[in-house]
Design a protein around this motif. Structure first.
Motif, PDB file in Angstrom:
ATOM      1  N   GLU A 253      14.039  57.417 -36.818  1.00 54.54           N
ATOM      2  CA  GLU A 253      15.223  58.490 -37.795  1.00 54.54           C
ATOM      3  C   GLU A 253      14.849  58.385 -39.117  1.00 54.54           C
ATOM      4  O   GLU A 253      14.831  58.884 -40.157  1.00 54.54           O
ATOM      5  N   MET A 254      14.792  57.045 -39.750  1.00 55.50           N
ATOM      6  CA  MET A 254      15.169  55.854 -41.040  1.00 55.50           C
ATOM      7  C   MET A 254      13.675  56.503 -41.435  1.00 55.50           C
ATOM      8  O   MET A 254      13.483  56.863 -42.925  1.00 55.50           O
TER       9      MET A 254
ATOM     10  N   LEU B 174      18.411  54.723 -47.592  1.00 54.13           N
ATOM     11  CA  LEU B 174      19.041  53.949 -45.963  1.00 54.13           C
ATOM     12  C   LEU B 174      20.241  53.679 -46.022  1.00 54.13           C
ATOM     13  O   LEU B 174      20.486  52.974 -45.188  1.00 54.13           O
TER      14      LEU B 174
ATOM     15  N   TRP C  99      22.585  53.231 -43.161  1.00 57.23           N
ATOM     16  CA  TRP C  99      21.975  52.106 -41.525  1.00 57.23           C
ATOM     17  C   TRP C  99      22.271  50.717 -41.696  1.00 57.23           C
ATOM     18  O   TRP C  99      22.406  50.257 -40.478  1.00 57.23           O
TER      19      TRP C  99
ATOM     20  N   GLY D  39      18.218  48.140 -35.129  1.00 55.21           N
ATOM     21  CA  GLY D  39      16.722  48.778 -35.869  1.00 55.21           C
ATOM     22  C   GLY D  39      15.634  49.642 -34.886  1.00 55.21           C
ATOM     23  O   GLY D  39      15.145  50.650 -35.600  1.00 55.21           O
TER      24      GLY D  39
ATOM     25  N   VAL E 267      19.384  45.172 -39.867  1.00 60.48           N
ATOM     26  CA  VAL E 267      20.042  46.598 -39.538  1.00 60.48           C
ATOM     27  C   VAL E 267      20.248  45.906 -37.610  1.00 60.48           C
ATOM     28  O   VAL E 267      19.851  44.845 -36.908  1.00 60.48           O
TER      29      VAL E 267
ATOM     30  N   PHE F 150      17.009  52.925 -35.023  1.00 57.21           N
ATOM     31  CA  PHE F 150      17.345  54.011 -35.595  1.00 57.21           C
ATOM     32  C   PHE F 150      16.085  53.707 -37.408  1.00 57.21           C
ATOM     33  O   PHE F 150      15.674  54.351 -37.576  1.00 57.21           O
TER      34      PHE F 150
END
Lengths: 259, 325
Positions: free
Chosen positions: B278-279, B251, B254, B272, B269, B275
């Motif tokens: 996707e994470m 990760l 990010w 947050g 992040v 994303f």
């Protein structure tokens, strides 16, 4: 500021007095022990007053000061105990956070101890009279007995306050009151000086301040008005009060200091 | 007179044995402001309160409360401030009413005024039913409420409250919170509160200083402080530490910052929420799906973590009944 000091001292004394009389476990055992001394010693030992050294004095009059002095020590010793309690339950800080006179905060418990002592002494005297006591110096003699008890009690209150504020610990200041035993018993407690057997006890009784208080009280109870024993007793009281009160003020100053 | 209730400059307090309880702190509290000192046990909160309330002298530096210097004019300050220390200060052999009455008399009230004031306060803290019982028989919550009312007797304009809710159950804690809020909003009292509970500072205070090891490490409103973290916080828990370590590498692109404690990975992040899906897909692809996942805006604990490197509240050691968001 001056009238504030008087009001503060009055309020602090009143509060400590209420606390004493509301807690029978402080007040009752002390008076019971004093009366126990009076009744038991009188019952068990009064026969020895037939010995010539007593010069015909009644044993009741002889032993009464022991009862009064032991009550005085117990009563005034409560002053230190109550300050330790204030320190432990945080009330001492609460008082420091008010504009109350710092002296009044420490003086209150001492004066309350004096009030307790006064009531006890009067009570013991009354019980004595009920048991057949005749005071040679009359009513004035009774006043002298009360004054001597108060003076000695004040000295002991100073000691207990000094000890309490120095250790700030309930157990330690409780232990400090054990000085009661040598003070009361290493003296002319049961018999006159001439009848004490051991030389060491004779010596210790000479330097024990309590002996002079006993002498003073006995002189008004048994003989009437005599200058010397009263003067000696007064002198001893001034001396020990100035020592213990100085010591108490120093510890008190430290306890309320902000460093 | 200035509109500052409290002005502290370069305050230092060193105890015997060279223990530095406060190392050079400076701050100001405006009149009517609700100010909180937030920090763990031993941070110097109580010592600061004891200096400001005239119980302790500072070693160096100066503190002015209600326009008076704490060293030069302690008696004037004592008339202006109300103080509830961490340990309640009450004589258990008196009744609640007697204690309030005595407190009022010590502040110069006449007998009849003291009587009236005691009754007012007993009503205010809902203690009229137990007013004439000995305080020794009171519950912990009742003692706290009585202790608080004792510091209000002389209607002080500045209140110092040292961890006023420590050890209280949620019911009593909320009662105290309401009480303090009212004093601040309705009566305009300046409040200096110390607490080790994030929630308490967050909920009550206009402005917060975070204190740690005798130093102020951050100051501002709750919002300002949280903004200094600047990012969202994502907390991920894995089966084992190796997974968490691997996830950290995966990760990396990010995150702005991270913390790894055993199987737990905390990420800071930007944005947050955008994303996150996707994470998670990425972690699934690597065969290390997280056991649990939590996205949250930063809390004061994150602020504390960022400025001191430690959590303020240990998990499982949070104030009872506080639901963290």
């Amino acid at each position: 500021m001056n009238s504030n000091f008087i009001v503060d001292t009055y309020l602090m004394t009143k509060r400590s007095t209420i606390a004493i009389f509301r807690n029978p476990f402080i007040f009752i055992p002390n008076i019971i022990i004093s009366l126990f001394f009076l009744v038991v010693y009188q019952a068990g030992l009064s026969g020895i007053s037939n010995i010539p050294a007593f010069a015909g004095a009644s044993y009741l009059a002889f032993i009464l000061p022991v009862s009064i002095v032991s009550g005085a020590i117990g009563g005034s010793g409560g002053a230190g105990q109550s300050l330790v309690q204030d320190l432990e339950n945080g009330y001492f800080s609460r008082l420091l956070l008010t504009p109350t006179s710092r002296v009044a905060i420490v003086l209150g418990p001492i004066l309350a101890g004096m009030i307790q002592l006064f009531i006890q002494t009067v009570l013991i005297l009354l019980v004595g009279i009920w048991m057949g006591l005749e005071i040679a110096a009359g009513f004035g003699g009774a006043i002298v007995v009360i004054l001597l008890a108060a003076g000695f009690g004040l000295a002991f209150a100073g000691y207990s306050v000094a000890f309490a504020l120095k250790t700030k610990d309930a157990q330690a200041s409780q232990a400090g009151t054990f000085v009661f035993f040598p003070l009361v018993f290493l003296s002319t407690t049961f018999v006159p000086y001439e009848l004490i057997e051991a030389d060491w006890l004779k010596f210790v009784s000479k330097i024990n301040p309590t002996t002079y208080i006993f002498d003073g009280m006995r002189s008004v109870l048994i003989n009437g008005w005599e200058a010397e024993p009263l003067l000696n007793a007064a002198l001893v009281i001034v001396l020990i009060c100035s020592i213990t009160i100085t010591f108490a003020s120093l510890s008190a100053k430290k306890a309320v200091s902000r460093d | 007179m200035s509109d500052h209730a409290i002005v502290v400059q370069n305050l230092v307090k060193t105890f015997k044995g060279d223990v530095k309880a406060i190392k050079d702190i400076s701050f100001e509290v405006r009149e009517g402001e609700f100010f909180a000192f937030l920090g763990p046990n031993g941070a110097g909160k109580s010592t600061t309160i004891q200096v400001l309330t005239t119980l302790l002298n500072p070693t160096s530096g100066s503190a002015v409360v209600s326009g008076f210097n704490v060293q030069k004019d302690p008696f004037s300050i004592r008339r202006k401030i109300g103080v509830a220390l961490q340990e309640t200060g009450i004589d258990p052999s008196l009744t609640g009413r007697e204690l309030l009455h005595l407190q009022a008399r010590l502040f110069g009230f006449s007998k009849s005024d003291a009587k009236k004031r005691a009754q007012e306060l007993l009503e205010l803290i809902n203690l009229t039913d137990d007013a004439d019982r000995k305080v020794g028989k009171y519950s912990g919550g009742m003692r706290r409420r009585l202790d608080l009312s004792l510091c209000l007797v002389h209607r002080p304009k500045i209140l110092f409250l040292d961890e006023p809710t420590t050890g209280l159950d949620p019911y009593n804690r909320n009662a105290i919170w309401d009480e303090i809020r009212t004093l601040n909003r309705q009566f305009g009292a300046t409040i200096f509160l110390t607490t080790q509970y994030l929630e308490e500072a967050d909920q009550l205070a206009d402005r917060i200083s975070i204190i740690n090891k005798g130093e102020i490490v951050a100051s501002g409103t709750s919002q300002q402080l949280k903004k200094t973290v600047g990012m969202d916080v994502i907390e991920l828990t894995f089966h084992q530490r190796e997974d968490a370590e691997k996830a950290k590498d995966v990760l990396e692109p990010w995150m702005k910052d991270f913390r790894l404690t055993n199987e737990e990975l905390t990420l800071y992040v930007d944005n947050g929420a955008i994303f996150l899906p996707e994470m998670v897909r990425k972690l699934d692809g690597e065969g290390i799906p997280p056991v649990s996942l939590n996205l949250a805006p930063p809390t004061l604990d994150d602020v504390f973590l960022r400025v001191t490197g430690d959590h303020l509240e240990e998990k499982g050691n949070r104030q009872e009944g506080v639901v963290s968001k």
